[in-house]
Write a protein that holds these residues in place. Structure first.
Motif, PDB file in Angstrom:
ATOM      1  N   SER A  16     -14.606  -4.563   8.286  1.00 47.10           N
ATOM      2  CA  SER A  16     -13.602  -5.575   7.969  1.00 47.10           C
ATOM      3  C   SER A  16     -12.246  -5.070   8.441  1.00 47.10           C
ATOM      4  O   SER A  16     -11.882  -3.914   8.207  1.00 47.10           O
ATOM      5  CB  SER A  16     -13.548  -5.813   6.460  1.00 47.10           C
ATOM      6  N   ASP A  75      -9.297  -6.228  -6.333  1.00 48.30           N
ATOM      7  CA  ASP A  75      -9.075  -5.774  -4.964  1.00 48.30           C
ATOM      8  C   ASP A  75      -9.702  -6.787  -4.005  1.00 48.30           C
ATOM      9  O   ASP A  75     -10.810  -7.272  -4.248  1.00 48.30           O
ATOM     10  CB  ASP A  75      -9.773  -4.402  -4.834  1.00 48.30           C
ATOM     11  N   PRO A 130       3.675   0.287   5.373  1.00 51.28           N
ATOM     12  CA  PRO A 130       4.028  -0.683   6.421  1.00 51.28           C
ATOM     13  C   PRO A 130       5.416  -0.453   7.032  1.00 51.28           C
ATOM     14  O   PRO A 130       5.730  -1.011   8.076  1.00 51.28           O
ATOM     15  CB  PRO A 130       3.982  -2.038   5.689  1.00 51.28           C
ATOM     16  N   TRP A 180      -7.747  -2.308  18.403  1.00 51.45           N
ATOM     17  CA  TRP A 180      -7.351  -2.392  16.994  1.00 51.45           C
ATOM     18  C   TRP A 180      -7.411  -0.997  16.417  1.00 51.45           C
ATOM     19  O   TRP A 180      -8.427  -0.316  16.531  1.00 51.45           O
ATOM     20  CB  TRP A 180      -8.323  -3.309  16.231  1.00 51.45           C
ATOM     21  N   PHE A 234     -21.440  -7.456   1.760  1.00 49.14           N
ATOM     22  CA  PHE A 234     -20.155  -6.828   2.072  1.00 49.14           C
ATOM     23  C   PHE A 234     -19.983  -5.666   1.104  1.00 49.14           C
ATOM     24  O   PHE A 234     -19.982  -5.862  -0.109  1.00 49.14           O
ATOM     25  CB  PHE A 234     -19.010  -7.836   1.892  1.00 49.14           C
ATOM     26  N   GLY A 292       0.816  -1.224   0.000  1.00 47.70           N
ATOM     27  CA  GLY A 292       0.000   0.000   0.000  1.00 47.70           C
ATOM     28  C   GLY A 292       0.842   1.264   0.000  1.00 47.70           C
ATOM     29  O   GLY A 292       1.958   1.304   0.524  1.00 47.70           O
ATOM     30  N   GLY A 334     -10.894  -6.420  -0.861  1.00 44.58           N
ATOM     31  CA  GLY A 334     -12.113  -5.917  -0.218  1.00 44.58           C
ATOM     32  C   GLY A 334     -13.196  -5.555  -1.227  1.00 44.58           C
ATOM     33  O   GLY A 334     -14.390  -5.737  -0.973  1.00 44.58           O
ATOM     34  N   GLN A 378      -1.902  -4.483  -9.516  1.00 43.77           N
ATOM     35  CA  GLN A 378      -2.967  -3.470  -9.494  1.00 43.77           C
ATOM     36  C   GLN A 378      -3.517  -3.487  -8.076  1.00 43.77           C
ATOM     37  O   GLN A 378      -2.845  -3.089  -7.164  1.00 43.77           O
ATOM     38  CB  GLN A 378      -3.980  -3.788 -10.580  1.00 43.77           C
ATOM     39  N   GLY A 379      -4.722  -4.039  -7.899  1.00 46.72           N
ATOM     40  CA  GLY A 379      -5.235  -4.114  -6.534  1.00 46.72           C
ATOM     41  C   GLY A 379      -4.566  -5.229  -5.749  1.00 46.72           C
ATOM     42  O   GLY A 379      -3.707  -5.957  -6.266  1.00 46.72           O
ATOM     43  N   GLY A 394     -14.398  -1.655   4.729  1.00 50.12           N
ATOM     44  CA  GLY A 394     -15.343  -2.605   4.181  1.00 50.12           C
ATOM     45  C   GLY A 394     -16.378  -2.885   5.268  1.00 50.12           C
ATOM     46  O   GLY A 394     -16.022  -3.069   6.427  1.00 50.12           O
TER      47      GLY A 394
HETATM   48  P1  ADQ Z   1      -7.565  -0.470   2.583  1.00 43.85           P
HETATM   49  O1  ADQ Z   1      -6.504  -0.517   3.615  1.00 43.85           O
HETATM   50  O2  ADQ Z   1      -8.012   0.872   2.115  1.00 43.85           O
HETATM   51  O3  ADQ Z   1      -8.862  -1.305   3.067  1.00 43.85           O
HETATM   52  P2  ADQ Z   1      -5.871  -1.447   0.516  1.00 43.85           P
HETATM   53  O4  ADQ Z   1      -5.403  -0.100   0.121  1.00 43.85           O
HETATM   54  O5  ADQ Z   1      -6.120  -2.467  -0.533  1.00 43.85           O
HETATM   55  O6  ADQ Z   1      -7.196  -1.363   1.341  1.00 43.85           O
HETATM   56  O7  ADQ Z   1      -4.798  -2.013   1.558  1.00 43.85           O
HETATM   57  C1  ADQ Z   1      -4.946  -3.268   2.222  1.00 43.85           C
HETATM   58  C2  ADQ Z   1      -3.571  -3.836   2.513  1.00 43.85           C
HETATM   59  O8  ADQ Z   1      -3.039  -4.284   1.291  1.00 43.85           O
HETATM   60  C3  ADQ Z   1      -2.582  -2.840   3.074  1.00 43.85           C
HETATM   61  O9  ADQ Z   1      -1.747  -3.488   4.012  1.00 43.85           O
HETATM   62  C4  ADQ Z   1      -1.776  -2.413   1.851  1.00 43.85           C
HETATM   63  O10 ADQ Z   1      -0.441  -2.100   2.246  1.00 43.85           O
HETATM   64  C5  ADQ Z   1      -1.825  -3.647   0.995  1.00 43.85           C
HETATM   65  N1  ADQ Z   1      -1.876  -3.450  -0.454  1.00 43.85           N
HETATM   66  C6  ADQ Z   1      -2.684  -2.648  -1.173  1.00 43.85           C
HETATM   67  N2  ADQ Z   1      -2.455  -2.779  -2.483  1.00 43.85           N
HETATM   68  C7  ADQ Z   1      -1.497  -3.717  -2.603  1.00 43.85           C
HETATM   69  C8  ADQ Z   1      -0.804  -4.281  -3.701  1.00 43.85           C
HETATM   70  N3  ADQ Z   1      -1.084  -3.964  -4.944  1.00 43.85           N
HETATM   71  N4  ADQ Z   1       0.164  -5.190  -3.442  1.00 43.85           N
HETATM   72  C9  ADQ Z   1       0.445  -5.571  -2.180  1.00 43.85           C
HETATM   73  N5  ADQ Z   1      -0.158  -5.057  -1.110  1.00 43.85           N
HETATM   74  C10 ADQ Z   1      -1.119  -4.152  -1.312  1.00 43.85           C
HETATM   75  C11 ADQ Z   1      -8.688  -2.666   3.489  1.00 43.85           C
HETATM   76  C12 ADQ Z   1      -9.927  -3.478   3.102  1.00 43.85           C
HETATM   77  C13 ADQ Z   1     -11.156  -2.939   3.835  1.00 43.85           C
HETATM   78  C14 ADQ Z   1     -10.866  -2.966   5.335  1.00 43.85           C
HETATM   79  C15 ADQ Z   1      -9.615  -2.146   5.640  1.00 43.85           C
HETATM   80  C16 ADQ Z   1      -9.222  -2.233   7.103  1.00 43.85           C
HETATM   81  O11 ADQ Z   1     -10.120  -3.440   1.695  1.00 43.85           O
HETATM   82  O12 ADQ Z   1     -12.290  -3.719   3.524  1.00 43.85           O
HETATM   83  O13 ADQ Z   1     -11.978  -2.438   6.046  1.00 43.85           O
HETATM   84  O14 ADQ Z   1      -8.506  -2.676   4.890  1.00 43.85           O
HETATM   85  O15 ADQ Z   1      -8.242  -1.276   7.372  1.00 43.85           O
END
Ligand code: ADQ
Length: 417
Positions: free
Chosen positions: A198, A225, A29, A261, A178, A14, A227, A99-100, A163
């Motif tokens: 979530s 993605d 992270p 959390w 969801f 992320g 989520g 991508q996602g 989510g």
């Molecule tokens: P977000 O945190 O907004 O929501 P996202 O940006 O996809 O979702 O990040 C989730 C995790 O995946 C993070 O640790 C990020 O570092 C990592 N990440 C994102 N894109 C990535 C990629 N292309 N490759 C590797 N890692 C990637 C998510 C869920 C929600 C939930 C919240 C809780 O989608 O449903 O509520 O987390 O915080």
């Protein structure tokens, strides 16, 4: 659960746009937390404390400092087939990056094929919490469903950030609906001002995850993605359950820890999570060594608090202070002071976060500010006391009036230089 083979995948790619400027040149992270940790240490410690020893970390965005942290800190003996592997974007399909987050898993399917797990645990890398994932896996196996999402209650005001999980009435373990980051949702029956969010942590039957991710990769309308697409697809098939984080029990610690959390995706939430640590009875107990949060300790001398030449005392109260810190004739209150920081005579720091090797020089004052690594506040300078001045100087100032000074900056210099 005894004979199940478990592979853990940590999503660490992320970008962390809302944490700028702390994510200017590091992945979210890898952002430092609580004086000596990086955010990813919480997810990895939870996995390791749960007894899992096959872990892959999928990285992507500005991953240099993250990769270095993982390779220097998180090393297992390979003797028993244990590993924590940091895997950069594979470019397995054409030349594109992930991508996602589902695409990140799709591009790394070979890791799942190689490990041949029964269960895949997928977790995010940017939350502060303790969680025993074995308890979630037990609930997952018992449910007989293919996917389980960890859920935690959150205030309605934050619904757009998460989510949202809705369960089948009368069957609270199965997810009925969801929706990823909706504008609104209905409150919980017993608490209308809250909803079930979530946590971005999932448990899957390995086969079902692989099939779903492959199917998703062929769908051109998908954002790929976890989520946004993968979990809703399991829900549509009646194959997704929820695990209530409130049921997770961790040994030791303060009673306030239970259910703690924090998503630290914004500067304000990042700051608040730090302030949670320094209360006399903290809502998150870093000192619970029955569920330790691991990190890398640099070889540094102990912290030191001394009078200066004019017999001014060097003090810190209601604060956490890292190794190698020297507070000489300065005063620190309600703050997180990371490794190697110095606070000089007549300087005052309050309600702030100072990252590694920050220097607060003679007579400087810092209030409600986050100073990234190596920032210098020269003699007599102030930061955080006058948000308007900080804004004019070009610093990030949040709506709540927190100032963030980027890495290596000398306060008073033009931040764009
Ligand atoms: P977000 O945190 O907004 O929501 P996202 O940006 O996809 O979702 O990040 C989730 C995790 O995946 C993070 O640790 C990020 O570092 C990592 N990440 C994102 N894109 C990535 C990629 N292309 N490759 C590797 N890692 C990637 C998510 C869920 C929600 C939930 C919240 C809780 O989608 O449903 O509520 O987390 O915080």
């Amino acid at each position: 659960m005894r004979d199940l083979k478990i592979l853990s995948i940590v999503l660490a790619g992320g970008e962390g746009k809302r944490l700028q400027p702390l994510t200017h040149d590091r992945a979210k992270p890898a952002v430092p937390f609580a004086g000596s940790y990086r955010l990813i240490d919480f997810a990895l410690s939870n996995l390791v404390n749960s007894g899992f020893r096959e872990i892959v970390v999928l990285t992507q965005y500005k991953s240099h400092s993250l990769d270095r942290h993982i390779s220097e800190t998180w090393r297992f003996s390979s003797l028993l087939g244990n590993y924590i592997a940091s895997v950069p974007a594979q470019q397995r399909v054409g030349k594109r990056w992930f991508q996602g987050s589902a695409d990140a898993i799709f591009q790394s399917l070979n890791l799942i094929y190689d490990a041949r797990p029964d269960i895949v645990v997928v977790v995010g890398a940017d939350h502060v919490y303790r969680m025993d994932f074995r308890q979630m896996i037990e609930a997952h196996v018992e449910s007989g469903l293919a996917a389980t999402v960890a859920g935690v209650r959150q205030p309605m005001a934050q619904v757009k950030q998460f989510g949202v999980i809705e369960t089948v009435p009368g069957s609270p373990a199965t997810i009925d609906r969801f929706v990823e980051k909706p504008d609104t949702t209905a409150g919980l029956p017993d608490s209308p001002d809250e909803f079930l969010a979530s946590m971005g942590n999932y448990v899957f039957d390995a086969r079902a995850l692989v099939d779903m991710v492959i199917e998703d990769s062929r769908d051109e309308s998908s954002n790929h993605d976890m989520g946004g697409n993968i979990i809703p697809a399991f829900v549509e098939r009646g194959q997704a359950g929820v695990y209530d984080f409130a049921h997770n029990v961790i040994p030791g610690g303060h009673s306030t820890d239970h259910g703690y959390w924090r998503d630290v995706g914004t500067i304000d939430s990042f700051y608040d999570a730090h302030m949670d640590l320094i209360a006399p009875v903290p809502s998150f107990d870093l000192y619970n060594l029955r569920w330790p949060i691991f990190t890398r300790q640099h070889v540094l001398p102990p912290a030191k608090f001394v009078h200066d030449v004019d017999r001014q005392p060097g003090r810190a109260v209601d604060s956490i202070v890292g190794a190698g810190v020297v507070i000489s004739g300065g005063y620190v209150e309600g703050s997180v002071v990371s490794q190697g920081v110095t606070v000089d005579s007549l300087a005052a720091v309050s309600s702030s976060i100072l990252m590694d090797r920050v220097r607060i020089e003679r007579g400087a004052r810092v209030h409600r500010a986050i100073l990234d690594k190596n920032v210098v506040v020269p003699p007599g300078e102030t930061v955080g006391l006058f948000p308007e001045v900080d804004r004019r100087r070009g610093y990030t100032v949040t709506d709540s009036g927190l100032t963030v000074v980027p890495k290596n900056h000398v306060v008073g210099d033009d931040p764009h230089e």
